[in-house]
Every structure is written in C-alpha cells, then in structure tokens.
Write an enzyme that holds these catalytic residues in place. Structure first.
Site, PDB file in Angstrom:
ATOM      1  N   LYS A 189       0.821  -1.202   0.260  1.00 63.21           N
ATOM      2  CA  LYS A 189      -0.033  -0.071  -0.126  1.00 63.21           C
ATOM      3  C   LYS A 189       0.939   1.366   0.092  1.00 63.21           C
ATOM      4  O   LYS A 189       1.755   1.372   0.713  1.00 63.21           O
ATOM      5  CB  LYS A 189      -0.813  -0.020   1.086  1.00 63.21           C
ATOM      6  CG  LYS A 189      -1.903   0.967   1.241  1.00 63.21           C
ATOM      7  CD  LYS A 189      -2.811   1.217   2.363  1.00 63.21           C
ATOM      8  CE  LYS A 189      -3.539   2.457   2.430  1.00 63.21           C
ATOM      9  NZ  LYS A 189      -4.796   2.321   3.758  1.00 63.21           N
TER      10      LYS A 189
ATOM     11  N   LYS B  74      -1.963  -1.659  -3.931  1.00 61.98           N
ATOM     12  CA  LYS B  74      -2.930  -0.219  -3.818  1.00 61.98           C
ATOM     13  C   LYS B  74      -2.326   0.838  -3.978  1.00 61.98           C
ATOM     14  O   LYS B  74      -1.062   0.820  -3.187  1.00 61.98           O
ATOM     15  CB  LYS B  74      -3.720  -0.429  -2.599  1.00 61.98           C
ATOM     16  CG  LYS B  74      -4.708   0.738  -2.139  1.00 61.98           C
ATOM     17  CD  LYS B  74      -5.149   0.700  -0.995  1.00 61.98           C
ATOM     18  CE  LYS B  74      -6.007   1.971  -0.699  1.00 61.98           C
ATOM     19  NZ  LYS B  74      -6.422   1.807   0.742  1.00 61.98           N
TER      20      LYS B  74
HETATM   21  C1  PBG Z   1      -7.177   3.526   5.408  1.00 61.35           C
HETATM   22  C2  PBG Z   1      -7.671   3.401   3.880  1.00 61.35           C
HETATM   23  C3  PBG Z   1      -7.709   4.382   3.230  1.00 61.35           C
HETATM   24  C4  PBG Z   1      -8.045   3.847   1.789  1.00 61.35           C
HETATM   25  C5  PBG Z   1      -8.520   2.595   2.254  1.00 61.35           C
HETATM   26  N1  PBG Z   1      -8.353   2.356   3.652  1.00 61.35           N
HETATM   27  C6  PBG Z   1      -6.937   5.721   2.938  1.00 61.35           C
HETATM   28  C7  PBG Z   1      -5.441   5.838   3.529  1.00 61.35           C
HETATM   29  O1  PBG Z   1      -5.002   5.149   3.582  1.00 61.35           O
HETATM   30  O2  PBG Z   1      -5.297   7.120   3.799  1.00 61.35           O
HETATM   31  C8  PBG Z   1      -8.409   4.317   0.498  1.00 61.35           C
HETATM   32  C9  PBG Z   1      -9.160   4.006  -0.518  1.00 61.35           C
HETATM   33  C10 PBG Z   1      -9.531   4.822  -1.422  1.00 61.35           C
HETATM   34  O3  PBG Z   1      -8.655   6.057  -1.802  1.00 61.35           O
HETATM   35  O4  PBG Z   1     -10.276   4.404  -2.264  1.00 61.35           O
HETATM   36  N2  PBG Z   1      -6.896   2.536   6.142  1.00 61.35           N
END
Ligand code: PBG
Length: 330
Positions: free
Chosen positions: A200, A253
């Site tokens: 991520k 992601k």
């Molecule tokens: C937080 C989380 C995020 C997303 C999914 N889970 C945001 C972040 O890490 O700040 C983002 C998903 C998206 O932008 O569609 N744990």
C-alpha cells in the site's frame, strides 16, 4: 500505380477480424465475481451523496442493505465496508474500533442475517476511529507500531465475532498479519481469512476517500508506514513477509499507477492477488467523462481489464455495480 500486395504470410490482424474471433483469442476476462464493491456507511438514517466521489454514496443502514442486495443480483459477491465514525466517538487510541456494538459489527450482523451469502470484508486500521486521523496510534508525532498492532488484533476479533468472512489490514504496521492470524486462531476464528494490503503506497490518489470519511491525518502524512511510490523491490519483501505470516490473499494499492508491482507480485507468489482501484482513480475517469472528452463506459472496462491483465485476480473498485451492468450487457 496500383499498389502491389505484400508477400505477407503472417498477418496478426486475422485474429482481430470479427468480434467472434476476438472473443476466441481474448487472453483476459472480466467477471462481476472478480469485483469487490467498497461501501461507505455512517450512523445517519439517510444516504448521503458524496461530493468528492460523484455517483458514490455514504449509506445509512437500510440503504446499505439495499445496495448489497442489488450488487448480489448483478453477480458481485464481495463487499468491503468503510465506516464514518462521528468525531465524538474518536480518541487517540481508536478505542471505538473495539466496541462490539459499533457501526461496523452491527452492520455485519445485519448483512449476515439478511444475506448470509454476501462475502463481507472489513478494513483493519485505526484511521476512521483515531482522533489523529492516522492508521496507527500517534505519540509525539511518531506512529507506534507494536502498540497499534495490539489494538488492530482487538478490532479484527470484534469484526470476526460479528461475522466478517475476510479481514483486510490496510494499516501497513510491521508484523500485523502474523499477530492477527494468531489472535484469530486463539479465539477460534481459524476460518476467517486475511486479505493483506501488502503493498500500500503513500498515494495522492486517496484524497477523495479521506473526504468521504473525514479521515485525513490531522498532522503529518502517512509516509513512515505506507510505501514510497518509487519502490517495487520493497513490495516483494512485504509480500514474502505477509506470506510467511499467514496471509491468505495479497493486495496492491493503488492499481493503475502500480501495474508493474501487480505483475511482480503475481510472478512472485501463488497466493490470490487483489488490486484496489482507489478513489482518485475513480474520480479521474468520472471527471474526464464529465468533461465530455472520454467515453466513460469504455474507460471503466479498459481500466479494469488492464488491472486484470497485469495479474490481479480480483479488483476492489467503486465502479463495481456499473461495471457488472456493462459486463452483463456485453
Ligand atoms: C485507510 C484506507 C484508505 C483507503 C482505504 N483504507 C486511506 C488511507 O490510507 O489514507 C483508501 C481507499 C481509496 O482511496 O479509495 N486505512
């Protein structure tokens, strides 16, 4: 002068000559059952259209059940839940994540009662619950790892107890997959799966999501835990650790700007691989289509096909119901 025909026995265009032939030789297919539908929910009764994500809503309890029911009818099998927690329920340790009567566990029970066949995936991270807006506990500006993992284990247990099929840690703390596996097994939840957000990235493409949940960090950024967009070898290291710690599925992601990472992980592991087409990717297509310069339906299917071609088995996408409808028509 008449052009001379080329002496050309090899003509790749023969394999593209009709839709029937193209369908025969098509290498990548897209199926509604490979889509995971992310859903936002809140404590209010009414549904609320999201300004940051045109076409997406934050749902009240009744609207959420209706949306899942409609998704199932379209062939979508899996749903991932993201809560908007009222500010008064937030604190520095994200304690509300442990409340068995909280929004998420209540919602899981309601879904499982009405539609037990729906695959319910939950997000494991503290950002919706934490008054600092970080995925972990913050002390003097530092995101604490091991203290956070302990709370995440409690959060996952509450979700599993309520009936979650798959828990998905999105927090990027070290060691959380192993700790979650042990906590789940010790509590008798050995059949609850772990879908790890393995790679991520600290991405600008999460902006509209944070707007939808009012979950942006109050100070600093997420770069000490989310990965540097410049790195791909590091994703292989994270994947090896997640696999060793007992993850059932891995995730990359965002998706669109990280297709090479999806391919690298696909080649490095036998585990199922997910990719998350995140809120900013959704918004780019919606905004470009709204300008009139892009065919929205075609761009949706092309973006999803590209993510599948790169090696993702499943895709989390806000386009899930729209794409499922387009696929049913094809
Ligand atoms: C937080 C989380 C995020 C997303 C999914 N889970 C945001 C972040 O890490 O700040 C983002 C998903 C998206 O932008 O569609 N744990």
């Amino acid at each position: 002068m008449e052009p001379q025909p080329l002496d050309l026995p090899l003509r790749p265009r023969r394999n593209r000559k009709s839709e029937g032939v193209r369908a025969l030789v098509r290498e990548t297919r897209l199926d509604a059952a490979q889509l995971v539908y992310p859903l936002f929910l809140h404590e209010d009764k009414a549904d609320h259209a999201l300004e940051s994500l045109p076409g997406v809503k934050r749902y009240g309890p009744a609207g959420l059940l209706r949306e899942i029911e409609a998704g199932l009818k379209l062939g979508i099998r899996a749903f991932v839940l993201f809560p908007k927690v009222p500010d008064r329920a937030k604190n520095p340790t994200g304690e509300e994540a442990l409340n068995p009567e909280g929004l998420i566990p209540r919602t899981i029970r309601a879904i499982k009662k009405r539609m037990p066949e729906a695959v319910v995936i939950t997000d494991v991270a503290l950002d919706p619950y934490n008054s600092d807006g970080h995925d972990g506990i913050v002390r003097r500006g530092v995101i604490l790892n091991d203290e956070t993992v302990a709370v995440l284990c409690g959060q996952a247990l509450v979700q599993a107890e309520a009936g979650a099929d798959i828990v998905a840690p999105s927090d990027m703390m070290d060691g959380r997959v192993g700790a979650l596996r042990e906590a789940l097994d010790d509590a008798g939840h050995e059949s609850v799966s772990i879908l790890s957000y393995t790679a991520k990235y600290a991405s600008a493409f999460y902006g509209p999501f944070r707007g939808a949940l009012d979950s942006a960090p109050k100070a600093g950024d997420k770069k000490t835990y989310q990965m540097d967009p410049a790195n791909s070898r590091e994703a292989l290291r994270e994947a090896a650790l997640d696999e060793a710690e007992g993850a059932d599925m891995l995730m990359v992601k965002p998706a669109g700007a990280y297709l090479d990472v999806i391919r690298a992980l696909r080649d490095a592991t036998t585990l199922p691989l997910a990719a998350y087409q995140v809120s900013g990717e959704y918004l780019m297509i919606k905004a470009a289509a709204a300008s009139g310069w892009l065919n929205e339906d075609a761009a949706i299917l092309e973006s999803l096909t590209g993510i599948r071609r790169a090696g993702a088995d499943m895709i989390l996408t806000y386009f899930a119901p729209v794409a499922a409808r387009l696929l049913a028509r094809k």
